[in-house]
Design an enzyme around this catalytic site. Structure first.
Site, short mmCIF file in Angstrom:
data_model
loop_
_atom_site.label_atom_id
_atom_site.label_comp_id
_atom_site.label_asym_id
_atom_site.label_seq_id
_atom_site.Cartn_x
_atom_site.Cartn_y
_atom_site.Cartn_z
N ARG A 104 8.69 -4.42 1.98
CA ARG A 104 7.57 -3.50 2.20
C ARG A 104 6.29 -4.30 2.30
NH1 ARG A 104 6.69 1.32 -1.96
NH2 ARG A 104 6.23 -0.41 -3.34
N THR A 108 0.24 -1.73 3.57
CA THR A 108 0.52 -0.47 4.28
C THR A 108 1.71 0.29 3.67
OG1 THR A 108 2.10 -1.53 5.76
CG2 THR A 108 -0.20 -1.57 6.46
N ASP A 200 8.90 -3.56 -10.61
CA ASP A 200 9.42 -4.11 -9.36
C ASP A 200 10.87 -4.52 -9.58
OD1 ASP A 200 10.13 -6.03 -7.28
OD2 ASP A 200 8.04 -5.88 -6.69
N ASP A 203 11.94 -8.13 -8.38
CA ASP A 203 11.40 -9.20 -9.23
C ASP A 203 12.11 -9.23 -10.58
OD1 ASP A 203 9.64 -10.21 -7.41
OD2 ASP A 203 7.91 -9.10 -8.14
C1 PRP Z 1 11.66 -2.29 -2.94
C2 PRP Z 1 12.94 -1.52 -3.24
C3 PRP Z 1 13.15 -0.72 -1.98
C4 PRP Z 1 11.74 -0.43 -1.54
C5 PRP Z 1 11.42 1.00 -1.87
O1 PRP Z 1 11.92 -3.39 -2.15
O2 PRP Z 1 14.01 -2.32 -3.58
O3 PRP Z 1 13.86 -1.42 -0.98
O4 PRP Z 1 10.86 -1.31 -2.27
O5 PRP Z 1 10.17 1.35 -1.39
P1 PRP Z 1 9.97 2.42 -0.24
O6 PRP Z 1 10.84 3.61 -0.58
O7 PRP Z 1 8.50 2.75 -0.35
O8 PRP Z 1 10.31 1.80 1.06
P2 PRP Z 1 10.82 -4.51 -1.80
O9 PRP Z 1 10.15 -4.21 -0.51
O10 PRP Z 1 9.93 -4.70 -2.99
O11 PRP Z 1 11.70 -5.78 -1.54
P3 PRP Z 1 12.66 -6.60 -2.55
O12 PRP Z 1 13.83 -5.71 -2.86
O13 PRP Z 1 13.03 -7.78 -1.73
O14 PRP Z 1 11.87 -6.96 -3.78
N1 URA Z 2 9.86 -0.83 -5.32
C1 URA Z 2 10.04 -1.21 -6.61
O1 URA Z 2 10.71 -2.22 -6.86
N2 URA Z 2 9.49 -0.48 -7.58
C2 URA Z 2 8.75 0.63 -7.34
O2 URA Z 2 8.28 1.29 -8.30
C3 URA Z 2 8.57 1.02 -5.99
C4 URA Z 2 9.13 0.28 -5.00
#
Ligand code: PRP
Ligand code: URA
Length: 209
Positions: A104, A108, A200, A203
C-alpha cells in the site's frame, strides 16, 4: 451480496487477543497468526461438498465420503498473508499456492501489485485469498481482480481483522465473494490503520519495525 461471517470460536478469539497485545513478540505473533489461519480454515471449509467412494479396509468393502468438487488454491497476499499460510496448509495439505505481492502506498493508501505467480490450472480451481488485515479493502479487491482476470470463478477471502470500510469495499466491488474474519473492528483511522487492530501485521510478523 457476498456473506460476511465473523468466526467467533473461543479459541480464535483467545488467540486474537494475544496477537493484539503490543508486547507480544514477533515469534509468538507468527506462531499464533498461523494457528488462527488453521482454525479459520476448519470453519470456512465446513460446507465443502462430499461424494461417496468405495474403499476396502483391512476388514472389508465399504462406501465412505471424500471431498468432491473443485480443487483449492490458497492465495496469500504478500507479505503478511504468508503468516497465515502454514496453518491453512496444515488443514488442506493438497492445496496449491498462488502468491500475489501487494504493497500500500503510505500516502494514498492505494495498493500496488509487484508479483503474481499462480498455478497453471488456476481457472479450474476455487481460491481462498488470505491476508491478516482488511483495511480499505484495496489490496484484497486488487488480488480478487487479478484472480478473476485469470478466469477464477469461486473466490473466498479470509482475514483476521476486518474494518467495516474494507468489508463494504469488497461487497461493493466483488459481491460474489464471501468474506470470513476473526473479528470486525471499530473503524479505519485516517492513516489507514485499523483500530483497535493489531498494528502493522507485516512488520510484526517479520520483525521489520
Ligand atoms: C497490509 C496488509 C494488507 C493491506 C491491507 O499490507 O497485509 O495486504 O495492508 O490494507 P488495505 O485493505 O487498505 O489494502 P502492506 O501494504 O502493509 O504490505 P506488507 O504485508 O508487505 O507489510
Ligand atoms: N495493514 C496493517 O498491517 N495493519 C492495519 O491496521 C491496516 C493495514
Amino acid at each position: 451480496m457476498g456473506k460476511f461471517t465473523v468466526l467467533d470460536h473461543p479459541l480464535i478469539q483467545h488467540k486474537l487477543t494475544i496477537i493484539r497485545r503490543k508486547e507480544t513478540s514477533s515469534n509468538e505473533f507468527r506462531q499464533i497468526v498461523g494457528e488462527i489461519g488453521g482454525l479459520m480454515t476448519y470453519e470456512i471449509t465446513r460446507d465443502l461438498p462430499l461424494k461417496d467412494v468405495e474403499i476396502e479396509t483391512p476388514i472389508g468393502k465399504t462406501t465412505q465420503k471424500e471431498i468432491a468438487g473443485k480443487k483449492m488454491t490458497i492465495v496469500p497476499i504478500l507479505r503478511a498473508g504468508i503468516g497465515m499460510l502454514n496453518g491453512v496448509m496444515e488443514m488442506i495439505p493438497s492445496a496449491k499456492v498462488g502468491v500475489i505481492g501487494m504493497y500500500r502506498d503510505e500516502e494514498t493508501l492505494k495498493p500496488h501489485e509487484y508479483f503474481c505467480k499462480m498455478p497453471k490450472d488456476i481457472a479450474e480451481r476455487e481460491c481462498l485469498v488470505v491476508d491478516p488485515m482488511l483495511a480499505t479493502g484495496g489490496s484484497a479487491n486488487m488480488a480478487i481482480g487479478a484472480l478473476k482476470k485469470r478466469g477464477v470463478k469461486t473466490i473466498k477471502l479470509a482475514v483476521l481483522v476486518a474494518a467495516p470500510e474494507g468489508v463494504k469495499a469488497i461487497q461493493e466491488e466483488n459481491p460474489d465473494v464471501d468474506i470470513y474474519a476473526a473479528a470486525e473492528d471499530e473503524k479505519l483511522l485516517p492513516n489507514g490503520y485499523i483500530t483497535p487492530g493489531l498494528g502493522d501485521a507485516g512488520d510484526r510478523l517479520f520483525g521489520t519495525k
